[in-house]
Write a protein that holds these residues in place. Structure first.
Motif, mmCIF file in Angstrom:
data_model
loop_
_atom_site.group_PDB
_atom_site.id
_atom_site.type_symbol
_atom_site.label_atom_id
_atom_site.label_comp_id
_atom_site.label_asym_id
_atom_site.label_seq_id
_atom_site.Cartn_x
_atom_site.Cartn_y
_atom_site.Cartn_z
ATOM 1 N N SER A 232 -8.187 -1.813 -16.849
ATOM 2 C CA SER A 232 -7.034 -1.204 -17.134
ATOM 3 C C SER A 232 -6.340 -0.693 -15.951
ATOM 4 N N LYS A 233 -6.593 -0.883 -14.875
ATOM 5 C CA LYS A 233 -6.274 -0.354 -13.693
ATOM 6 C C LYS A 233 -5.363 -1.343 -12.963
ATOM 7 N N ARG A 234 -4.165 -1.216 -12.319
ATOM 8 C CA ARG A 234 -3.724 -1.880 -11.324
ATOM 9 C C ARG A 234 -3.422 -1.156 -10.188
ATOM 10 N N THR A 235 -3.874 -1.837 -9.074
ATOM 11 C CA THR A 235 -3.949 -1.346 -7.799
ATOM 12 C C THR A 235 -2.876 -2.131 -6.789
ATOM 13 N N LEU A 236 -1.805 -1.186 -6.082
ATOM 14 C CA LEU A 236 -0.894 -1.843 -5.165
ATOM 15 C C LEU A 236 -1.562 -1.239 -3.921
ATOM 16 N N TYR A 237 -1.667 -2.678 -2.902
ATOM 17 C CA TYR A 237 -2.183 -2.430 -1.614
ATOM 18 C C TYR A 237 -0.960 -2.817 -0.762
ATOM 19 N N THR A 238 -0.718 -1.856 0.171
ATOM 20 C CA THR A 238 0.437 -2.174 1.252
ATOM 21 C C THR A 238 -0.050 -1.899 2.427
ATOM 22 N N SER A 239 0.520 -2.886 3.515
ATOM 23 C CA SER A 239 0.023 -2.466 4.806
ATOM 24 C C SER A 239 1.290 -2.759 5.636
ATOM 25 N N VAL A 240 1.338 -2.192 6.938
ATOM 26 C CA VAL A 240 2.607 -2.347 7.731
ATOM 27 C C VAL A 240 1.937 -2.855 9.061
ATOM 28 N N ALA A 241 2.443 -3.849 9.907
ATOM 29 C CA ALA A 241 2.096 -4.236 11.018
ATOM 30 C C ALA A 241 3.360 -4.337 11.832
ATOM 31 N N TRP A 242 3.007 -4.151 13.162
ATOM 32 C CA TRP A 242 4.226 -4.096 14.212
ATOM 33 C C TRP A 242 3.641 -4.958 15.363
ATOM 34 N N SER A 243 4.484 -5.790 15.910
ATOM 35 C CA SER A 243 3.969 -6.487 17.176
ATOM 36 C C SER A 243 5.335 -6.621 17.925
ATOM 37 N N HIS A 244 5.118 -6.774 19.283
ATOM 38 C CA HIS A 244 6.356 -6.890 20.257
ATOM 39 C C HIS A 244 5.619 -7.061 21.386
ATOM 40 N N PRO A 245 6.245 -8.101 22.158
ATOM 41 C CA PRO A 245 7.249 -9.095 21.825
ATOM 42 C C PRO A 245 6.856 -10.221 20.953
ATOM 43 N N ARG A 246 5.561 -10.500 20.931
ATOM 44 C CA ARG A 246 5.046 -11.649 20.001
ATOM 45 C C ARG A 246 5.438 -11.402 18.635
ATOM 46 N N LYS A 247 5.043 -12.405 17.653
ATOM 47 C CA LYS A 247 5.395 -12.278 16.103
ATOM 48 C C LYS A 247 4.054 -12.564 15.425
ATOM 49 N N THR A 248 3.308 -11.539 15.511
ATOM 50 C CA THR A 248 1.824 -11.704 14.925
ATOM 51 C C THR A 248 1.869 -10.793 13.804
ATOM 52 N N ALA A 249 2.760 -9.857 13.418
ATOM 53 C CA ALA A 249 2.627 -8.880 12.718
ATOM 54 C C ALA A 249 2.283 -9.382 11.099
ATOM 55 N N ALA A 250 2.870 -10.545 10.786
ATOM 56 C CA ALA A 250 2.632 -11.009 9.204
ATOM 57 C C ALA A 250 1.054 -10.963 9.025
ATOM 58 N N ARG A 251 0.654 -11.768 9.996
ATOM 59 C CA ARG A 251 -0.868 -12.064 9.777
ATOM 60 C C ARG A 251 -1.762 -10.970 9.964
ATOM 61 N N GLU A 252 -1.405 -9.830 10.741
ATOM 62 C CA GLU A 252 -2.062 -8.533 10.675
ATOM 63 C C GLU A 252 -1.989 -7.765 9.293
#
Length: 761
Positions: A232-252
């Motif tokens: 009966s439960k719904r769980t939202l999982y959220t993460s933020v990642a940052w990368s510079h100068p590369r663009k690797t944050a989405a994978r992280e």
């Protein structure tokens, strides 16, 4: 990308302490029989039975990197969960620290129920660092649990709806990736050519969604989220990642949300860290409102700080509309971190970590002719201590004494190094002294030495510099004279401790012997020569020699008149006073042994400035004031400057009882003590470094001083009544009046009365 390491997640506070170069005593890790931690901290929990409408009313979660403030979505039937991150900043130094290197807003989720919200019942459970409660609507109700995991860049929100609310939803709203300082309401127009970063793009990735924010300077920050249904439960999982100068944050970010277990599984490690954290020290006073405030600040500082995290910006990790989207070094940083020492939380010391890690940038911040042997820190920086292009509205560089432009504010690195000195003195970690404190302080004082010139009076004088925030340049500026004196004295002491024969030692002694006295008039300390303190001013930049440097002290009778006159004159101008005016006044009063006055100033702070959730605001969030208020409380209970541990030096008479356990002091001592019926009953001191141990208490007459096995310890009374105890590293002593048989168990003290919980009950 700098992420939260597995060591931080699993080792918690103790791993951070070990990394700092010292280990906790056995007593620091014990839970303590007779102390009901969950029950005790529950008395400090924040409670909401009205919907918070702003960031300074609502719950807040964080882990030093990721932060979330929770309150009503303006103008809508929804609850906002902000998503911000202390590493997310711009990377365009050509536009200065306040625009081109500014912290960037990320966005927020809205929890959107089916029916109109009719009520809430929320509790911020400090012991478990978890928000819990109920949202009632016209269609049913939503049971809510939320954490930001202490070891992962992860916000988890579990919702259990009733039948009528099964259709509730989550919506993410990306923010414009632009410096908050650009908001027209702040009147701070950006530099020519500065524009916002491109809009974020919303993308799908199998079972997850992403908001990808590309940056004009390269790199990105990415918010990823997914929702998981379990029964009966719904769980939202959220993460933020940052990368510079590369663009690797989405994978992280995707990796973080996909490996997350159930809310209950996540809570196991999360709670373990927080439980270990709180147990590292204990404090109880009869004023339950102030006591609760203190424990909320310990929750807040651990939510906002880690040694490996960026030094806190003025808003901490909770970025909101603000003209100050950077790290401020002319007071804010210093005040933000003072409470970590007495509360025994050096694992949060980002100042020492950052100054050590980015030291090369500090030499580059002074003008080119001085970079070979000097260092400084600008008024404002990004997380790597860079200021970027100079400009009165884009950033404030290290000034040059005697020159009007840029504003000659030059003492901020020296003051920041006082924080590092405090961390050294509270741990006696010689590596911190040798590798960070001494070499950087040497360069900071070198910068001053380039400008000191002898006058016709035979004294060394300083050309015009800037006392932070007063607005007028002044020769022989009191702010800088105090820092020069402290710096030279500390360099000599450090060189002796490190057994360094420094060729500059002779020059430091000469400066101490011939530096011009502080400018003084009938109203006390002046801003500088020919510049009296003549207008309302929130900052105590002209009083650092009194506090926190403790060079001019109440213990010397010849100083008392100037201290009292200066303090009264400073707080006597009402127009521009702000919250930290009252924390500074409280700590100065505590040095003067005036407990009632210190309590009065903390009371005024709470009545005038502290918001329902204990946050503080001016034009935007300013985190240092509530945190420094916790230090003011510490100053009332324990002071340890000048080689003396002072127990209960400024306790108001109505606090007849007080209790401390494992309060960390200079000399690397852990102090536990009990005050009962207006008198100190007993004191226990554990030595981690074998430093000289001198106690000042109201324990009069014959004393019993014994070790943990009940064997007598060597001790003696000094001529002024202080007690000196012979303690080697790893030893401890219990002190009480001869013939007394005190109960050495630490427990919460009786309350003077009921207190309204913080929050919006």
């Amino acid at each position: 990308m700098t992420d939260i390491t597995r060591r931080t997640m699993l080792g918690g506070a103790l791993a951070g302490v070990a990394a700092a170069g010292f280990a906790p005593s056995a007593s620091a890790a014990e839970t303590g029989s007779g102390l009901d931690w969950p029950g005790f901290l529950a008395s400090a929990d924040l409670v909401w039975r009205k919907m918070p409408k702003t960031w300074f009313e609502g719950p807040f979660l964080g882990n030093g990197f990721l932060g979330s403030g929770i309150y009503a979505e303006p103008g809508r039937n929804a609850v906002r969960f902000n998503v911000q991150h202390s590493e997310v900043q711009d990377h365009r130094p050509e536009f200065g620290s306040l625009f081109g290197l500014a912290r960037l807003p990320i966005g927020h989720f809205t929890l959107e129920p089916v029916g109109a919200i009719t009520g809430i019942d929320w509790r911020m459970d400090l012991w478990n660092a978890e928000l819990r409660g109920m949202i009632t609507t016209a269609a049913g109700s939503l049971s809510v649990r939320a954490i930001i995991h202490t070891g992962q860049s992860l916000l988890a929100v579990e919702i259990e709806p009733t039948e009528g609310e099964r259709g509730f939803g989550w919506v993410f709203h990306p923010a414009e990736a632009v410096s908050p300082r650009t908001d027209p309401k702040f009147g701070k127009p950006p530099p020519v050519g500065y524009i916002a970063n491109p809009p974020a793009t919303l993308e799908n990735s199998v079972d997850s969604r992403l908001s990808v924010q590309s940056l004009l300077a390269g790199g990105e920050h990415v918010t990823a989220w997914r929702e998981v249904v379990r029964g009966s439960k719904r769980t939202l999982y959220t993460s933020v990642a940052w990368s510079h100068p590369r663009k690797t944050a989405a994978r992280e970010a995707l990796k973080t949300i996909r490996r997350a277990g159930s809310f209950d599984v996540l809570a196991i490690e999360h709670r373990r860290w927080w439980h270990d954290y709180y147990r590292r020290s204990f404090l109880s006073i009869p004023d339950t409102r102030l006591q609760g405030f203190h424990w909320i600040q310990l929750y807040k500082v651990a939510s906002a700080a880690r040694a490996e995290a960026p030094v806190m910006a003025t808003c901490g990790p909770w970025l909101e509309p603000t003209p100050w989207p950077a790290t401020w070094w002319n007071l804010n940083v210093q005040l933000e971190y003072w409470l970590i020492h007495g509360s025994n939380h050096l694992e949060l010391d980002a100042v020492s970590h950052a100054l050590g890690r980015y030291r090369a940038n500090l030499s580059n911040q002074v003008a080119e002719p001085y970079q070979h042997d000097s260092a400084g820190i600008p008024r404002t920086t990004d997380m790597t201590l860079l200021n970027g292009a100079a400009g009165t509205n884009s950033g404030f560089p290290v000034g040059i004494p005697g020159k009007e432009t840029p504003t000659p504010e030059v003492g901020n690195l020296t003051w920041a190094l006082h924080n590092v000195w405090l961390s050294y003195r509270h741990t006696m970690d010689r590596r911190l002294l040798r590798d960070t404190q001494f070499p950087l302080l040497r360069k900071a004082i070198n910068y001053y030495l380039h400008f000191l010139v002898p006058g016709s009076d035979g004294k060394l004088h300083l050309p015009s510099t800037f006392s932070p925030e007063y607005g007028v340049n002044a020769p022989d500026c009191t702010y800088d004279l105090a820092l020069i004196r402290w710096g030279c004295k500390t360099l000599l002491e450090s060189a002796a401790e490190l057994r360094i024969e420094d060729p500059l030692a002779r020059r430091w002694r000469e400066v101490l012997g011939t530096l011009v006295p502080y400018p003084v008039d009938a109203d006390g300390y002046m801003i500088g020569a020919c510049v009296p303190f003549a207008k309302s001013h929130r900052h105590y930049s002209h009083l650092l020699q009194i506090y926190p440097l403790y060079e001019i002290t109440w213990e010397r009778p010849e100083h008392r008149r100037i201290i009292e006159t200066s303090l009264d004159h400073w707080v006597g101008f009402e127009g521009a006073l702000q919250g930290y005016t009252f924390t500074g006044a409280a700590s100065m009063s505590a040095q003067m042994l005036r407990g009632e006055k210190a309590e009065f100033y903390l009371g005024e702070l709470q009545r005038r400035y502290i918001q329902p959730n204990t946050m503080y605001k001016e034009s935007g969030p300013v985190i240092e004031t509530p945190l420094s208020a916790a230090q003011s409380l510490h100053d009332m209970l324990v002071q340890s400057w000048g080689g003396v541990i002072r127990l209960f030096p400024a306790v108001p008479a109505k606090w007849a009882d007080a209790a401390l356990r494992d309060f960390r002091t200079q000399g690397a001592f852990l102090v536990s003590a009990s005050r009962q019926g207006g008198k100190t009953r007993w004191v226990k001191v554990a030595s981690e470094a074998g430093a000289p141990c001198v106690l000042r208490t109201d324990l009069d007459g014959e004393l019993t001083v014994r070790d943990r096995w009940g064997r007598p310890k060597r001790w003696r009374r000094l001529p002024n009544g202080d007690v000196r105890i012979d303690l080697r590293r790893g030893e401890e002593a219990v002190v009480h009046r001869a013939g007394d048989r005190p109960d050495l168990e630490i427990r919460p003290v009786p309350a003077n009365g009921d207190a309204t919980p913080w929050g919006m009950p």
